[in-house]
Enzyme design. Structure first.
Site, PDB file in Angstrom:
ATOM      1  N   GLU A 149      37.675  31.725   6.796  1.00 17.04           N
ATOM      2  CA  GLU A 149      38.565  32.545   7.616  1.00 17.04           C
ATOM      3  C   GLU A 149      38.956  31.914   8.950  1.00 17.04           C
ATOM      4  OE1 GLU A 149      36.862  36.452   8.013  1.00 17.04           O
ATOM      5  OE2 GLU A 149      36.997  36.855   5.876  1.00 17.04           O
ATOM      6  N   GLU A 153      35.335  36.966  -0.972  1.00 16.87           N
ATOM      7  CA  GLU A 153      34.676  38.131  -0.366  1.00 16.87           C
ATOM      8  C   GLU A 153      35.501  39.370  -0.670  1.00 16.87           C
ATOM      9  OE1 GLU A 153      33.895  38.018   3.878  1.00 16.87           O
ATOM     10  OE2 GLU A 153      33.181  35.954   3.739  1.00 16.87           O
TER      11      GLU A 153
HETATM   12  C1  FCB Z   1      34.569  38.778   6.889  1.00 11.67           C
HETATM   13  C2  FCB Z   1      33.522  37.738   7.179  1.00 11.67           C
HETATM   14  C3  FCB Z   1      32.151  38.078   6.684  1.00 11.67           C
HETATM   15  C4  FCB Z   1      31.838  39.553   6.825  1.00 11.67           C
HETATM   16  C5  FCB Z   1      32.956  40.415   6.323  1.00 11.67           C
HETATM   17  C6  FCB Z   1      32.699  41.880   6.413  1.00 11.67           C
HETATM   18  O1  FCB Z   1      35.595  38.660   7.801  1.00 11.67           O
HETATM   19  O2  FCB Z   1      33.879  36.512   6.593  1.00 11.67           O
HETATM   20  O3  FCB Z   1      31.236  37.246   7.342  1.00 11.67           O
HETATM   21  O4  FCB Z   1      31.446  39.845   8.102  1.00 11.67           O
HETATM   22  O5  FCB Z   1      34.140  40.101   6.985  1.00 11.67           O
END
Ligand code: FCB
Length: 446
Positions: A171, A354
């Site tokens: 990110e 994620e």
């Molecule tokens: C993302 C992050 C991860 C976590 C989630 C909820 O932005 O990459 O580390 O905190 O959000």
């Protein structure tokens, strides 16, 4: 309540990868042990008022000591792969020399995962920049990109034989903008022109590191992880449509376009020229070096109306469901986002690296009934399935997160885990969502 997919789903086939994800600073703890150097998040946590409740990463989930048990926990969820991140301040000293003890931790962990039949997806940078580099300007300093390439070379040389997939960064949006433009993440700087410059240096670092990663780990895939929210206009009014376009450009396109088209979005030149970073000749070609995959982190969507000063302003929608962190639950938005990207770009294969929900979980008689998270996963996993059916090349899905952990500025107050962590005892309890995820995974014919 369970998580199900249509019987003929490609996601149920053996070559689709299911996993769980974590990040070093969020779970490891032991932040002064075995020569680990301070990182920007240690400093940020120690700055009053920055992190909820003054929480820090000194213990977290104590994964640095409990890693062996945690590998068994991962295994018990029936996943194919585990996405972890390497802490740069653990493995390299200030002179750029390897820290053997830190390296040993990751070598042991990764070998244990492989011995248990779990593929390793490693992220090289999930936000824990060594503080000594921040002291020299951090991501605002172009030099940091070259230091990062040295670090990437070192770590992939050490671990390259075991790792299945490398992501250079997690990110860049959050690392650069939340850290240097908005200031709600470490290092907590807040100037509009800082964020984009930091982002450019991060993207540059990504490109600079690629040749060494490939040479050191020739059988692994190499890519980068982006995060995106689906961005909507709050109404059909043309000014709100414009607001959404600006935000889409700044939050999403600003990060993917340089990677895949070697340029920053043209809209910036006309509308927000002060947001353009300083770019040296050759930078864009380095940034756009070929990658094997893009990782996509998705959580939510947002709605935007026109604002005279900032061009857009977020408005909250009524009659929709939110998670405990205040993010709208919008699986359809996930599906649309993936399909839109596939129309806009000639995408490399994608992994959902994620996806998950923060819920106000409580444990009663050894059980955590996180019904909302089960529904969230059901909706979003099926949104991925629909995107695949519509032609998007998605090869894997990782739930965030293996277990509750340090949720950055929210400290330990927000729980994203499939496993509940009691921070007093470090006891882990698989939540109902964890079992539902496991049951889906075990239902596959392998
Ligand atoms: C993302 C992050 C991860 C976590 C989630 C909820 O932005 O990459 O580390 O905190 O959000």
């Amino acid at each position: 309540m369970s998580i199900t997919l249509p019987n003929n789903s490609i996601m149920l086939k053996p070559d689709f990868t299911f996993g769980v994800a974590t990040a070093s600073f969020q779970i490891e703890g032991a932040n002064t042990e075995d020569g680990r150097l301070p990182c920007i998040w240690d400093t940020f946590c120690a700055t009053p008022g920055k992190v909820f409740n003054g929480d820090d990463g000194s213990v977290a989930c104590d994964h640095y000591h409990l890693w062996k048990e945690d590998v068994q926990l991962i295994k018990s969820l029936g996943v194919d792969a585990y996405r972890l991140s390497i802490a740069w301040p653990r493995v390299m000293d200030e002179q750029g020399e390897p820290n053997e003890k830190g390296l040993l931790f990751y070598r042991n962990l990764i070998k244990e995962l492989k011995a248990n039949g779990i593929k390793v997806f490693a992220t090289l940078y999930h936000w824990d920049l060594p503080q000594h580099l921040e002291d020299k300007g951090g991501w605002l300093n172009r030099e940091t990109a070259y230091r990062y390439a040295e670090y990437a070379n070192l770590i992939t040389n050490e671990l390259g034989q075991w790792v299945d997939s490398w992501a250079t960064f997690n990110e860049p949006f959050c690392a650069a903008l939340l850290g240097y433009e908005v200031g709600v993440h470490a290092p907590g700087l807040a100037k509009p022109e800082y964020g984009r410059q930091a982002a450019h240096h991060i993207l540059l670092a990504h490109g600079l590191a690629l040749p060494a990663i490939r040479a050191n780990s020739p059988t692994a895939d190499v890519g980068i992880v982006l995060n995106m929210n689906r961005i909507y206009a709050a109404s059909d009014k043309s000014e709100d449509q414009f607001a959404a376009l600006v935000r889409e450009t700044l939050d999403n396109q600003f990060f993917i376009e340089p990677l895949l088209k070697a340029q920053y979005p043209k809209l910036l030149n006309n509308v927000l020229p002060h947001y353009l970073p300083t770019i040296l000749p050759g930078d864009m070609e380095i940034i756009a070096r070929s990658i094997d995959f893009i990782g996509m982190n998705f959580y939510t969507c947002n709605h935007n109306e026109y604002d005279e000063e900032n061009l857009y302003r977020e408005v909250k929608k009524e009659n929709v469901e939110y998670t405990d962190i205040g993010w709208e639950i919008a699986p359809q938005a996930f599906n649309e986002l993936l399909i839109n990207l596939n129309e806009q770009y000639d995408l490399p294969p994608m992994y959902i690296t994620e996806n998950g929900a923060a819920c106000a979980d409580t444990i009663e008689a050894g059980k955590v009934d996180d019904d909302q998270r089960v529904r969230y996963l059901q909706g979003h996993i099926n949104a991925v399935n629909d995107a695949i059916t519509a032609g998007v090349d998605i090869r894997g899905y990782f739930a965030w997160s293996l277990m509750d952990n340090f949720e950055w500025a929210e400290g330990y107050s927000k729980r994203f885990g499939l496993t509940y962590v009691d921070y007093e005892t470090q006891e882990r309890t698989i939540k109902r969502s964890g079992y539902a995820y496991r049951d889906l995974l075990l239902s596959r014919q392998k």
